[in-house]
Write a protein that holds these residues in place. Structure first.
Motif, PDB file in Angstrom:
ATOM      1  N   GLU A 295       0.831  -1.205   0.000  1.00 53.71           N
ATOM      2  CA  GLU A 295       0.000   0.000   0.000  1.00 53.71           C
ATOM      3  C   GLU A 295       0.868   1.258   0.000  1.00 53.71           C
ATOM      4  O   GLU A 295       0.533   2.261  -0.650  1.00 53.71           O
ATOM      5  CB  GLU A 295      -0.933  -0.015   1.213  1.00 53.71           C
ATOM      6  CG  GLU A 295      -2.027  -1.081   1.118  1.00 53.71           C
ATOM      7  CD  GLU A 295      -2.845  -1.201   2.388  1.00 53.71           C
ATOM      8  OE1 GLU A 295      -2.365  -0.697   3.439  1.00 53.71           O
ATOM      9  OE2 GLU A 295      -3.939  -1.781   2.340  1.00 53.71           O
ATOM     10  N   LYS A 296       1.985   1.206   0.713  1.00 49.73           N
ATOM     11  CA  LYS A 296       2.899   2.339   0.717  1.00 49.73           C
ATOM     12  C   LYS A 296       3.537   2.531  -0.654  1.00 49.73           C
ATOM     13  O   LYS A 296       3.656   3.663  -1.148  1.00 49.73           O
ATOM     14  CB  LYS A 296       3.992   2.113   1.773  1.00 49.73           C
ATOM     15  CG  LYS A 296       4.970   3.267   1.892  1.00 49.73           C
ATOM     16  CD  LYS A 296       6.036   2.982   2.948  1.00 49.73           C
ATOM     17  CE  LYS A 296       7.028   4.126   3.034  1.00 49.73           C
ATOM     18  NZ  LYS A 296       8.088   3.859   4.044  1.00 49.73           N
ATOM     19  N   GLU A 297       3.919   1.410  -1.303  1.00 47.63           N
ATOM     20  CA  GLU A 297       4.487   1.492  -2.644  1.00 47.63           C
ATOM     21  C   GLU A 297       3.493   2.093  -3.625  1.00 47.63           C
ATOM     22  O   GLU A 297       3.857   2.909  -4.479  1.00 47.63           O
ATOM     23  CB  GLU A 297       4.914   0.101  -3.110  1.00 47.63           C
ATOM     24  CG  GLU A 297       6.117  -0.477  -2.373  1.00 47.63           C
ATOM     25  CD  GLU A 297       6.393  -1.919  -2.788  1.00 47.63           C
ATOM     26  OE1 GLU A 297       5.618  -2.456  -3.609  1.00 47.63           O
ATOM     27  OE2 GLU A 297       7.379  -2.502  -2.293  1.00 47.63           O
ATOM     28  N   MET A 301       3.826   5.517  -5.712  1.00 46.35           N
ATOM     29  CA  MET A 301       3.697   5.489  -7.176  1.00 46.35           C
ATOM     30  C   MET A 301       2.656   6.496  -7.645  1.00 46.35           C
ATOM     31  O   MET A 301       2.856   7.210  -8.635  1.00 46.35           O
ATOM     32  CB  MET A 301       3.305   4.077  -7.620  1.00 46.35           C
ATOM     33  CG  MET A 301       3.245   3.897  -9.133  1.00 46.35           C
ATOM     34  SD  MET A 301       2.580   2.274  -9.599  1.00 46.35           S
ATOM     35  CE  MET A 301       3.717   1.190  -8.725  1.00 46.35           C
ATOM     36  N   GLU A 302       1.544   6.586  -6.903  1.00 49.43           N
ATOM     37  CA  GLU A 302       0.489   7.524  -7.274  1.00 49.43           C
ATOM     38  C   GLU A 302       0.957   8.965  -7.095  1.00 49.43           C
ATOM     39  O   GLU A 302       0.675   9.828  -7.937  1.00 49.43           O
ATOM     40  CB  GLU A 302      -0.761   7.267  -6.433  1.00 49.43           C
ATOM     41  CG  GLU A 302      -1.946   8.120  -6.848  1.00 49.43           C
ATOM     42  CD  GLU A 302      -3.217   7.724  -6.126  1.00 49.43           C
ATOM     43  OE1 GLU A 302      -4.251   8.376  -6.371  1.00 49.43           O
ATOM     44  OE2 GLU A 302      -3.188   6.775  -5.320  1.00 49.43           O
ATOM     45  N   ASN A 303       1.686   9.230  -6.014  1.00 47.35           N
ATOM     46  CA  ASN A 303       2.208  10.583  -5.787  1.00 47.35           C
ATOM     47  C   ASN A 303       3.183  10.986  -6.884  1.00 47.35           C
ATOM     48  O   ASN A 303       3.162  12.120  -7.367  1.00 47.35           O
ATOM     49  CB  ASN A 303       2.901  10.658  -4.423  1.00 47.35           C
ATOM     50  CG  ASN A 303       1.924  10.538  -3.274  1.00 47.35           C
ATOM     51  OD1 ASN A 303       0.728  10.766  -3.434  1.00 47.35           O
ATOM     52  ND2 ASN A 303       2.432  10.184  -2.097  1.00 47.35           N
ATOM     53  N   LYS A 304       4.041  10.045  -7.283  1.00 42.37           N
ATOM     54  CA  LYS A 304       5.001  10.319  -8.349  1.00 42.37           C
ATOM     55  C   LYS A 304       4.288  10.579  -9.671  1.00 42.37           C
ATOM     56  O   LYS A 304       4.658  11.488 -10.425  1.00 42.37           O
ATOM     57  CB  LYS A 304       5.963   9.135  -8.491  1.00 42.37           C
ATOM     58  CG  LYS A 304       7.065   9.349  -9.509  1.00 42.37           C
ATOM     59  CD  LYS A 304       8.032   8.161  -9.552  1.00 42.37           C
ATOM     60  CE  LYS A 304       9.130   8.387 -10.570  1.00 42.37           C
ATOM     61  NZ  LYS A 304      10.067   7.229 -10.635  1.00 42.37           N
ATOM     62  N   HIS A 305       3.253   9.794  -9.938  1.00 38.98           N
ATOM     63  CA  HIS A 305       2.481   9.983 -11.161  1.00 38.98           C
ATOM     64  C   HIS A 305       1.778  11.345 -11.158  1.00 38.98           C
ATOM     65  O   HIS A 305       1.777  12.058 -12.172  1.00 38.98           O
ATOM     66  CB  HIS A 305       1.451   8.860 -11.298  1.00 38.98           C
ATOM     67  CG  HIS A 305       0.532   9.019 -12.472  1.00 38.98           C
ATOM     68  ND1 HIS A 305       0.918   8.748 -13.761  1.00 38.98           N
ATOM     69  CD2 HIS A 305      -0.758   9.428 -12.543  1.00 38.98           C
ATOM     70  CE1 HIS A 305      -0.084   8.977 -14.589  1.00 38.98           C
ATOM     71  NE2 HIS A 305      -1.120   9.393 -13.867  1.00 38.98           N
ATOM     72  N   ASN A 306       1.193  11.703 -10.007  1.00 45.55           N
ATOM     73  CA  ASN A 306       0.495  12.984  -9.912  1.00 45.55           C
ATOM     74  C   ASN A 306       1.449  14.154 -10.101  1.00 45.55           C
ATOM     75  O   ASN A 306       1.100  15.166 -10.716  1.00 45.55           O
ATOM     76  CB  ASN A 306      -0.216  13.089  -8.565  1.00 45.55           C
ATOM     77  CG  ASN A 306      -1.399  12.154  -8.465  1.00 45.55           C
ATOM     78  OD1 ASN A 306      -1.954  11.725  -9.474  1.00 45.55           O
ATOM     79  ND2 ASN A 306      -1.801  11.827  -7.245  1.00 45.55           N
ATOM     80  N   LYS A 307       2.669  14.033  -9.550  1.00 41.06           N
ATOM     81  CA  LYS A 307       3.663  15.079  -9.739  1.00 41.06           C
ATOM     82  C   LYS A 307       4.036  15.213 -11.215  1.00 41.06           C
ATOM     83  O   LYS A 307       4.231  16.316 -11.724  1.00 41.06           O
ATOM     84  CB  LYS A 307       4.909  14.785  -8.908  1.00 41.06           C
ATOM     85  CG  LYS A 307       4.736  15.038  -7.416  1.00 41.06           C
ATOM     86  CD  LYS A 307       6.033  14.811  -6.670  1.00 41.06           C
ATOM     87  CE  LYS A 307       5.867  15.097  -5.176  1.00 41.06           C
ATOM     88  NZ  LYS A 307       7.124  14.895  -4.428  1.00 41.06           N
ATOM     89  N   CYS A 308       4.124  14.084 -11.879  1.00 39.74           N
ATOM     90  CA  CYS A 308       4.443  14.105 -13.314  1.00 39.74           C
ATOM     91  C   CYS A 308       3.327  14.780 -14.095  1.00 39.74           C
ATOM     92  O   CYS A 308       3.584  15.547 -15.027  1.00 39.74           O
ATOM     93  CB  CYS A 308       4.667  12.679 -13.805  1.00 39.74           C
ATOM     94  SG  CYS A 308       5.038  12.550 -15.572  1.00 39.74           S
TER      95      CYS A 308
END
Length: 625
Positions: A295-297, A301-308
């Protein structure tokens, strides 16, 4: 003391003088940020914003106006000024966005300037942002002389999506994410839904049992592969997973409902290309610790995608979330561009804009308005001219310290836009020192939504002619004809004249109209707006109406024969509100008058259509039928 003042002033001016040969600019290492080092800079600036008390911003765009009359003029009301800034924000693109978190400790300015290079491109293949935009040649020449690298901007500039664009494209830019169940209660569930849930439960149960059956661990590789193929077992990383195809969002929620009883599985929603969810992926974990790790991974991953997805807007959101006061030098133009590019399309009125922007940036301070408290009536649009003005009249030395910045590079040996935002920070510090304003006030800054009391009255002013948001409001009809004049007159006393020959001077226009009518025997002022049109302001009320009526009636035969045309201030307002942005103001005013004539004609026609001619003799009597 006089020698010390002259020495400090000379040091301050030398460090930032725009045409000093470039050698002094290398003193400060302005962090230049492009797409290649954006992630690194993002983590760094987040820390600096947290540590700072204020955040200065400055924008470099591809233009500001396409003709002289479309820039901010002294006789523009606050609403007209906003409409002009709105057009510029929608028309021109931001190439550089400088951000400088800073704090003030007595006479020391502790600053961390960054200069972000932006360029809109459709990196996510969603059709956004990919703007088409205009360029003003003088602006491009100016930044080219400063050493701006257009190739680096286009090839390595940071892209972004606004909040509105991200929301509109949400389904198209989703990444695999953990699902959350919002299915209705069992009482409202249909029979078909219950059957579907039971089938999913049974399928997941058999798949889970097959994955955890220890007796089959020693099976032949071929048999194991065949068994996985039959049971549709795949691998998500190193964990077993089961893909469940779905046909609707309702089925997604039903699958999530059916997985509630399995404590060691994590559901993932796999987006479809056209939007929505295509597959629910069930991932089996080995323990509660493994489940939390997965769940942390997924969250990372979602945070990194949103930043992108957000790109540079991530910086705008950091500034907004901090609730720190934002300092600018031209807040109306800068924040209409920020709103247009990073938040949502600009509202149609100034009040709506102020309300919308206030939800994101609650405290905006414009140093131009602060400087008006010093009694300056000069048009100090240039940051360096404003600083020179202060240095020549006041003693307010400021020591600049950049503790977190990298060593200056070759790119910093010339004046970059990052120096502008650092200069705004210094200018703010100087003005606060001269006005005896304490900008620190930690007890106010530590609480979000508050400003130091001494600065509250200067916040969120978007009227270019105002100095304080809390002062009594100026009549919306009041305007000025000269930039340096404090005198304001009613817009009803303003008349626009055009139709004279090109290249005429203000004095020649005044001579042209002088003596043509009795209204010109009274006091009046006249200025050229552009080469096609002049603005005339009467000191006494009622004279503008007299002049307009005389021209409309044809009684001023000499002026009419010379082709002189006139219009009231209302026509100018209509030009800006309807977006009649022609190169010459005269052409725009002609269109406004044509629009007015058409509206009057249509109203007259509508009135004629509502009139009937009654003749009882021609009516058919029902008794005769």
């Amino acid at each position: 003391m006089l020698q010390r003042r002259l020495f400090c002033t000379a040091i301050s001016e030398t460090a930032f003088r725009p045409n000093s040969g470039g050698s002094n600019y290398g003193k400060w290492g302005i962090k230049q940020v492009t797409k290649s080092n954006f992630s690194e800079a993002l983590n760094d600036i987040e820390t600096r914003i947290t540590e700072s008390d204020f955040i200065a911003v400055s924008l470099q765009t591809t233009g500001a106006y396409s003709s002289p009359w479309q820039r901010l003029l002294p006789f523009d009301t606050a609403e007209i000024a906003y409409l002009k800034a709105k057009r510029a924000a929608e028309r021109y693109q931001i190439l550089q966005f400088a951000v400088c978190p800073f704090s003030l400790r007595e006479s020391k300015l502790i600053a961390s300037p960054y200069n972000f290079h932006l360029f809109p491109r459709d990196e996510l293949k969603t059709g956004m942002p990919s703007y088409s935009f205009s360029c003003q040649s003088s602006y491009l020449i100016s930044i080219a002389r400063e050493g701006f690298d257009f190739n680096a901007c286009i090839n390595d500039g940071i892209s972004y999506l606004s909040r509105a664009q991200e929301l509109a494209a949400k389904d198209c830019i989703r990444s695999p994410s953990a699902g959350s169940c919002t299915v209705p209660s069992p009482a409202s569930r249909s029979v078909a839904d219950s059957i579907f849930i039971n089938r999913i439960k049974s399928r997941v149960k058999h798949w889970r049992n097959a994955c955890t059956d220890q007796s089959k661990k020693t099976e032949d590789v071929l048999i194991s592969s065949l068994r996985k193929m039959i049971s549709a077992t795949e691998v998500h990383g190193s964990r077993p997973c089961l893909n469940i195809d779905i046909c609707s969002e309702q089925q997604v929620q039903l699958v999530l409902e059916s997985l509630k009883k399995f404590v060691d599985v994590v559901p993932l929603l796999i987006p479809a290309n056209g939007g929505g969810t295509q597959i629910v992926r069930v991932v089996l974990t080995s323990s509660q610790e493994d489940k939390k790790l997965l769940e942390k991974e997924l969250q990372e991953m979602e945070n990194k995608h949103n930043k992108c997805v957000r790109g540079f807007r991530e910086v705008v959101d950091l500034i907004s979330c901090s609730q720190k006061p934002v300092v600018a030098h031209n807040s109306l133009n800068d924040f209409t561009s920020i709103h247009s590019k990073f938040l949502a399309p600009l509202p149609s009125t100034l009040d709506e804009f102020r309300h919308s922007l206030g939800r994101v940036f609650p405290h905006i301070l414009d140093v131009k308005h602060l400087m008006k408290e010093l009694g300056s009536q000069k048009n100090l649009n240039n940051i360096y001219v404003a600083t020179s003005y202060l240095n020549s009249r006041f003693f307010a030395p400021v020591d600049v310290e950049l503790p977190h910045q990298a060593i200056s590079t070759k790119a910093d040996s010339v004046k970059s836009h990052g120096h502008n935002v650092l200069k705004i920070s210094e200018l703010f510090a100087k003005v606060c020192s001269i006005l005896k304003v304490d900008p620190k006030a930690p007890e106010a800054i530590e609480h979000c939504g508050q400003l130091p009391p001494a600065l509250e009255r200067y916040a969120n002013i978007f009227d270019p002619c105002s100095t304080s948001y809390q002062d009594p409001p100026i009549n919306e009809e009041d305007v000025r004809v000269r930039a340096k004049s404090c005198k304001r007159v009613s817009s009803k006393n303003v008349v626009f004249l055009w139709g004279f020959q090109s290249g005429i001077s203000t004095g020649q226009v005044k001579s042209l109209v002088y003596g043509k009518h009795e209204v010109f025997s009274s006091e009046f002022d006249i200025r050229l707006v552009d080469e096609s049109c002049a603005v005339l302001v009467f000191s006494s009320p009622g004279l503008s109406e007299v002049l307009l009526e005389a021209l409309d009636s044809g009684s001023l035969e000499e002026m009419v024969s010379e082709g002189i045309r006139a219009a009231s201030y209302d026509a100018y307002v209509k030009v800006c509100k309807l977006g009649l942005w022609k190169a010459n103001l005269a052409d725009s005013l002609e269109l406004a008058l044509e629009e007015e004539s058409e509206c009057l004609s249509e109203a007259h026609t509508a009135k004629d259509l509502s009139v009937i001619h009654w003749n009882s003799d021609e009516m058919i009597s029902l008794d005769d039928l």
